[in-house]
Write a protein that holds these residues in place. Structure first.
Motif, PDB file in Angstrom:
ATOM      1  N   THR A  51       0.859  -1.184   0.000  1.00 12.68           N
ATOM      2  CA  THR A  51       0.000   0.000   0.000  1.00 12.68           C
ATOM      3  C   THR A  51       0.895   1.232   0.000  1.00 12.68           C
ATOM      4  O   THR A  51       1.764   1.378   0.864  1.00 12.68           O
ATOM      5  CB  THR A  51      -0.923   0.014   1.232  1.00 12.68           C
ATOM      6  N   LYS A  53       1.097   5.432  -0.110  1.00 14.51           N
ATOM      7  CA  LYS A  53       0.334   6.656   0.130  1.00 14.51           C
ATOM      8  C   LYS A  53       0.822   7.717  -0.846  1.00 14.51           C
ATOM      9  O   LYS A  53       1.954   8.209  -0.744  1.00 14.51           O
ATOM     10  CB  LYS A  53       0.507   7.125   1.570  1.00 14.51           C
ATOM     11  N   GLY A  56      -1.803  11.765  -0.658  1.00 17.17           N
ATOM     12  CA  GLY A  56      -2.768  11.681   0.438  1.00 17.17           C
ATOM     13  C   GLY A  56      -3.724  10.510   0.357  1.00 17.17           C
ATOM     14  O   GLY A  56      -4.498  10.285   1.287  1.00 17.17           O
ATOM     15  N   ALA A  57      -3.677   9.743  -0.725  1.00 20.16           N
ATOM     16  CA  ALA A  57      -4.606   8.615  -0.871  1.00 20.16           C
ATOM     17  C   ALA A  57      -3.834   7.299  -0.835  1.00 20.16           C
ATOM     18  O   ALA A  57      -2.710   7.211  -1.341  1.00 20.16           O
ATOM     19  CB  ALA A  57      -5.369   8.733  -2.194  1.00 20.16           C
ATOM     20  N   ALA A  58      -4.459   6.288  -0.238  1.00 26.76           N
ATOM     21  CA  ALA A  58      -3.814   4.970  -0.168  1.00 26.76           C
ATOM     22  C   ALA A  58      -4.119   4.181  -1.435  1.00 26.76           C
ATOM     23  O   ALA A  58      -5.263   4.146  -1.899  1.00 26.76           O
ATOM     24  CB  ALA A  58      -4.315   4.225   1.059  1.00 26.76           C
ATOM     25  N   HIS A  59      -3.085   3.577  -2.002  1.00 19.65           N
ATOM     26  CA  HIS A  59      -3.238   2.736  -3.196  1.00 19.65           C
ATOM     27  C   HIS A  59      -2.653   1.369  -2.869  1.00 19.65           C
ATOM     28  O   HIS A  59      -1.461   1.261  -2.584  1.00 19.65           O
ATOM     29  CB  HIS A  59      -2.479   3.323  -4.389  1.00 19.65           C
ATOM     30  N   THR A  60      -3.494   0.345  -2.907  1.00 20.40           N
ATOM     31  CA  THR A  60      -3.016  -1.006  -2.635  1.00 20.40           C
ATOM     32  C   THR A  60      -2.928  -1.769  -3.948  1.00 20.40           C
ATOM     33  O   THR A  60      -3.840  -1.701  -4.775  1.00 20.40           O
ATOM     34  CB  THR A  60      -3.970  -1.719  -1.655  1.00 20.40           C
ATOM     35  N   GLU A 117       5.248   9.195   2.619  1.00 13.98           N
ATOM     36  CA  GLU A 117       4.336  10.144   1.961  1.00 13.98           C
ATOM     37  C   GLU A 117       4.927  10.476   0.601  1.00 13.98           C
ATOM     38  O   GLU A 117       6.003  11.070   0.514  1.00 13.98           O
ATOM     39  CB  GLU A 117       4.220  11.434   2.780  1.00 13.98           C
TER      40      GLU A 117
END
Ligand code: FES
Ligand code: FES
Length: 201
Positions: A51, A53, A56-60, A117
């Motif tokens: 995952t 980040k 600001g968004a989480a991407h798995t 980040e």
């Protein structure tokens, strides 16, 4: 240490901090320069669920341990703002901010990036409102073909976050890891100078 060497050094250090998986990939010779090369390499890659980040968004995603962050951004997540130039830590077109530091995404393995980040050019503006560095590049026309511009802007942001009142020498040194094949350097330096004033006002 010049800016380019610093970025490579930090990338490698971050990679080594990435843990056993990253170290195993390196020691077993699985570290390839690009995701494209990795995809066409013989079987044997390990797939990890990671995952990231980003903006600001989480991407798995399920990631081949050999994929670079640049490959993941561009080819897995469709974030094509980071450009693939040399794909070998030479040009700075792929620069992103990782924990606030400008780094070459082509030199960072995706598996070394969870927990950090990551800021790409797509995450810099707030809606329709450009970041002051972006606005200054527009107003000063700090580009020609603009291939280098996303990396330049992120390097400039990293510089101004560290040093809000840079001298021209500071700007030149701060952007030393980013090459502009159009040689638009005078306009780029003007843009970063204007951005510093804009942020200070
Ligand atoms: S594409 Fe990463 S440094 Fe050139
Ligand atoms: S503006 Fe063309 S590479 Fe920099």
């Amino acid at each position: 240490m010049d800016e380019k060497r610093k970025r490579l050094t930090i990338s490698r250090r971050d990679f080594l901090k990435g843990g056993a998986i990253g170290t195993a990939a390196l020691s077993s010779g699985l570290l390839l320069r690009s995701g494209v090369e990795a995809q066409s390499a013989p079987p044997g890659a390990k797939i990890s669920r990671i995952t990231l980040k980003i903006n600001g968004a989480a991407h798995t995603l399920e990631a081949d341990n050999r994929w670079t962050l640049l490959y993941i951004l561009r080819d897995q997540l469709g974030l094509t703002g980071a450009k693939q130039g040399c794909d070998g830590g030479q040009c700075g077109a792929c620069t992103v901010l990782i924990d606030g530091k400008p780094l070459y995404a082509c030199m960072v393995l995706g598996i070394a990036a969870p927990g950090k980040e990551i800021l790409t050019i797509e995450g810099l503006a707030k809606g329709e409102e450009l970041h002051p560095v972006q606005q200054a590049f527009v107003e000063e026309m700090g580009y020609q073909c603009a291939f280098c511009t996303p990396g330049m802007i992120l390097s400039a942001k990293g510089l101004l976050d560290r040093n809000p009142k840079p001298s021209e020498t500071d700007i030149r040194q701060g952007l030393a890891g980013n090459l502009c094949r159009c040689a638009a350097y005078p306009k780029i330096i003007r843009a970063v100078t204007a951005a510093a004033k804009r942020i200070a006002s």
